[in-house]
Design an enzyme around this catalytic site. Sequence first.
Site, PDB file in Angstrom:
ATOM      1  CG  ASP A 193       1.319 -10.632  -8.317  1.00 47.19           C
ATOM      2  OD1 ASP A 193       0.409 -11.138  -9.173  1.00 47.19           O
ATOM      3  OD2 ASP A 193       2.279 -10.165  -8.917  1.00 47.19           O
ATOM      4  CG  HIS A 230       0.935 -12.985 -11.904  1.00 42.75           C
ATOM      5  ND1 HIS A 230       1.319 -11.826 -11.578  1.00 42.75           N
ATOM      6  CD2 HIS A 230       1.092 -12.945 -13.302  1.00 42.75           C
ATOM      7  CE1 HIS A 230       1.836 -10.909 -12.314  1.00 42.75           C
ATOM      8  NE2 HIS A 230       1.791 -11.529 -13.339  1.00 42.75           N
ATOM      9  CB  SER A 244       4.424 -10.222 -14.781  1.00 43.87           C
ATOM     10  OG  SER A 244       3.171  -9.576 -15.017  1.00 43.87           O
TER      11      SER A 244
END
Length: 1006
Positions: free
Chosen positions: A199, A294, A618
Amino acid sequence: MSHLSLRQRLALTAGAALAFATLASSAGGPAQAVAVGRGPADFAPNATGEVTNLPTFLPGHYIVVLDEKPVATYAGETAGLTRTKPAKGEQIDLGSAAARAYRGHLKDRQQRVAARVGATPDQHYSTALNGFTAELTGDQARELAQAPGVLSVTPDVLQQPLDDRSPTDFLQLSGKTGVWSELGGTKHAGEGVVVGIIDTGVWPESESFAGKKLPTKQPKAGQGYQPYRTGTTTVMQKADGTTFTGTCQTGEDFTAADCNSKLISARYYGDAWLEAVPPEARADYVSPRDGNGHGSHTASTSAGRSGVEATAGGIDFGKISGVAPEAKIAVYKALWEGKGGVSSGGATSDILSAIDQAVADNVDVINYSVGSIFESAHTDPIQLAFLSAASSGIFVAAAAGNSGPYPSTLDNTSPWVTTVAASTVASYSATVTLGNGQRYTGTSTSIDSRVGPAPLVTGAAVRTASATEYDANSCLPGTLDPAKTAGAIVTCERGVGARVAKSEEVERAGGAGMVLLNLTPMDELADSHAVPTVHLNAPGAVQVKEYAGQPSATATLAPSTETAPYPQIADFSSRGPSLSSSGDLLKPDLAAPGVNVLAAVAPPTNGDQDFAFYSGTSMASPHIAGLAALYLAVHPSWSPMAVKSALMTTAGDVKDAEGGVDGDPFARGAGEVRPTRMLEPGLVYDAGAQDWLGYLEGIGKPTGTGVPAIDPSDYNTPSIAVGQLLGPQTVKRRVTAVTPGIYRATVDLPGIDAVVSPSILSFSKAGETKAFTVRLTQDTAPSHVSTSGWLTWQGAGTTVRSPIAIMPTSVIAPTEVSGTGADGQVSFEVTSGSAGAPIRAYGAVSGPEVTGSTSASLPDKDLPDFPATVTESTKALQWTVQADDPSASLWAVLYKVIDGQKYAVSWYGNGSDRVTTALAGPAPGDYGILVMSSGEVPGTTSTPFTVQTNLIGPDAGTDLTVTPTESPVAGKPYQVTASWTGVPTDRHSVGYVEFPNRGGTVISLN
């Protein structure tokens, strides 16, 4: 269905090839026209020996994949080179003599393949993928694509992370009777397991990643699965008896001390991205540190520490936990942040490096919350790397994508990957009470006390002198006038501009609060806003906007305990069917919470907050990664597909908007994951490398392994899918007993005759495997309309449920053929599912011609609209639109009315002066087309046209006849001829040839 405007849909459809920029230059350009996974096996020479169907290759950075197996899956097929694939229960030993020799062999071959076109590899892969990257000219790429031993030549494109009350409580992980308690508490939930996160990196200071300093001595026997350091290497003995080895890679604002007993390894991979994006265009750290948030969010969701106090927007939301709080985290940063979001993402080559290292480090689980608006082929390099990871025993969870609710928008659909859809949990809610007494409930995480009553205004009403009405209604930066906005609650329309940026604009202008409006139905998202905000959906949002436009309008915002039915599949969650499998593999696999998930983030890019609410698949994927970690802590020797099967066959129902059961398997897969049942699956559908290779052979992707091809529908997955059921088809499966006993099968599949054989399976011991078949035959199900249901095995005190998705096809025939003249005939090829099926003709009919006019500048709501109602007796429906000017550019959007709302079904047209929309055997309902132009003819301001609507019913006339009148053979092509007499030649007419189960062909005349 979709919240995109019609013109956004048109741009997406017409400009699909331009959606990604390659990393060939920092400026970016259109993606190379290369089909992912294309190699010499895909390109057949013509009669003169020339290959003519190669795509155009542009200069750029490419990944070249070779056909020999990588280290992780090499079983000793090459003479003189010893096997490197680890035996079951063992791990890869990259330091062994065999591995070093085989890696040298692969690198040498990669060098020789590159040299044949004069290229120089800049990166080699050998652990999870056999391939290299290189800068190639178009000619070099084209030559390599045809070279022997080359599996694929793929552009190195930018892969982007998906935008994505307590999920752990909703999933019943917490509490005295929760799953964690059954596993010995949070101090044991996931112990001995390492979750690899590919990520944007990690924010190590977050409390979700807090841990003890890594000791420098190996723990004594009996002290549990404790990591320790030897020099710069982190080592941990795992639950499966093997060893994890990682490192804490130093870099910008990141040192070895940032790793600990929770965050045991952190690396970064950005060679391609850092080369393509100059320093002045970056907004990131050249280190494992998270420049976006994220990666921290996904890592803390899957395996963050338990009992962490979380505050967002100044509101205390109590304690949060990762799904597997005792699992360890290994971070592989391969996604990067550009300034203003430009060039944000990760290069394929960098992601491959991260996967390669995760496999070499020996993680147990990989979470991959990355995807595309286009489905990656199963032979895409990233998917092939995941095949090697899965072959090594690593469970891979991946996001389905955020391009819903349109069909076939999934990504990460390979059978060896667990593809996760996003669902809702109980929402944080608040109310908007208007001065006229009307009250509306929406979603909010930024209101903990009453706001107002205060003036309620639209953004346009308080805009600056230079702002347009549209921009101000969207509350774009700099559009609101503080002198007009101060103290008011502002309505801001969703669409252009980031949601949180809208509330930041209201805050800048001194507003007291915001009502975020969905003017068309879509998700309500609980972002951490800068001012108290309620997110409202249509139709209430439309009514609030209308009221806000009145003088002296007021509103009050207040907390609420109301919630919509849940879990529901999020509107944004991508849907199947999978195109790569032609619908023969059901994807997504299952659903998990992915809406309004609170987890750790990177403060600098999240308003200086340590935690924030994110939404997306996600966020759903790391829930499944965490559950897999819990599973592998209990059953460390289980294969990835056995774990996947257990999660799928114990899943529960997903709800629709009214609280009923969601019947769309292409949205929810097997359903909502249920951790309370997952550890007792009864039976599992297991699969491994041989199954995956046979599957690839079955979809026409040669593997060079000699593994026999299998029909994709026969791949041993805990779901059944047939993308085209033409005649009877028998699907094969095998199950392995976890709990011995007698199991009985039942099938619920409307319109399809399904026979399970044997329908009773008896297992005397755990680990015993037995095969069965399911024979599927179309009965009353209409053709070309998907039907779905369930196969359930009951026994040993449990149920084992598998979703089924079938596309019944009574006949393969063209949707439309055309002919001319008063008298004539046209022939076309047909394949029927059964012999003796009746074939009938109806028509011809010619509806009245109606004139209209459209324009590229018309808003969607003002586009010319031509509705029609289809009943049970309607055979076919066709609209024909003809522009007055032959140089005009017309398009038509077909819509269907559902619950009073118009939902786009498909696009018609190619930008020419004529558009024909034909529906053969349509389902009853209200339909229509909207006519638009993509640009006016020079010198004009609008595009005049004539439209004709033709509804064909059972009394449409006898001008059309057909031969033969019944299908002569099943499963083989034959010719059908439609003949007509006395049809007018001065206007358009339409007939219809009908086959069983609402299948048919429209005959378009003159």
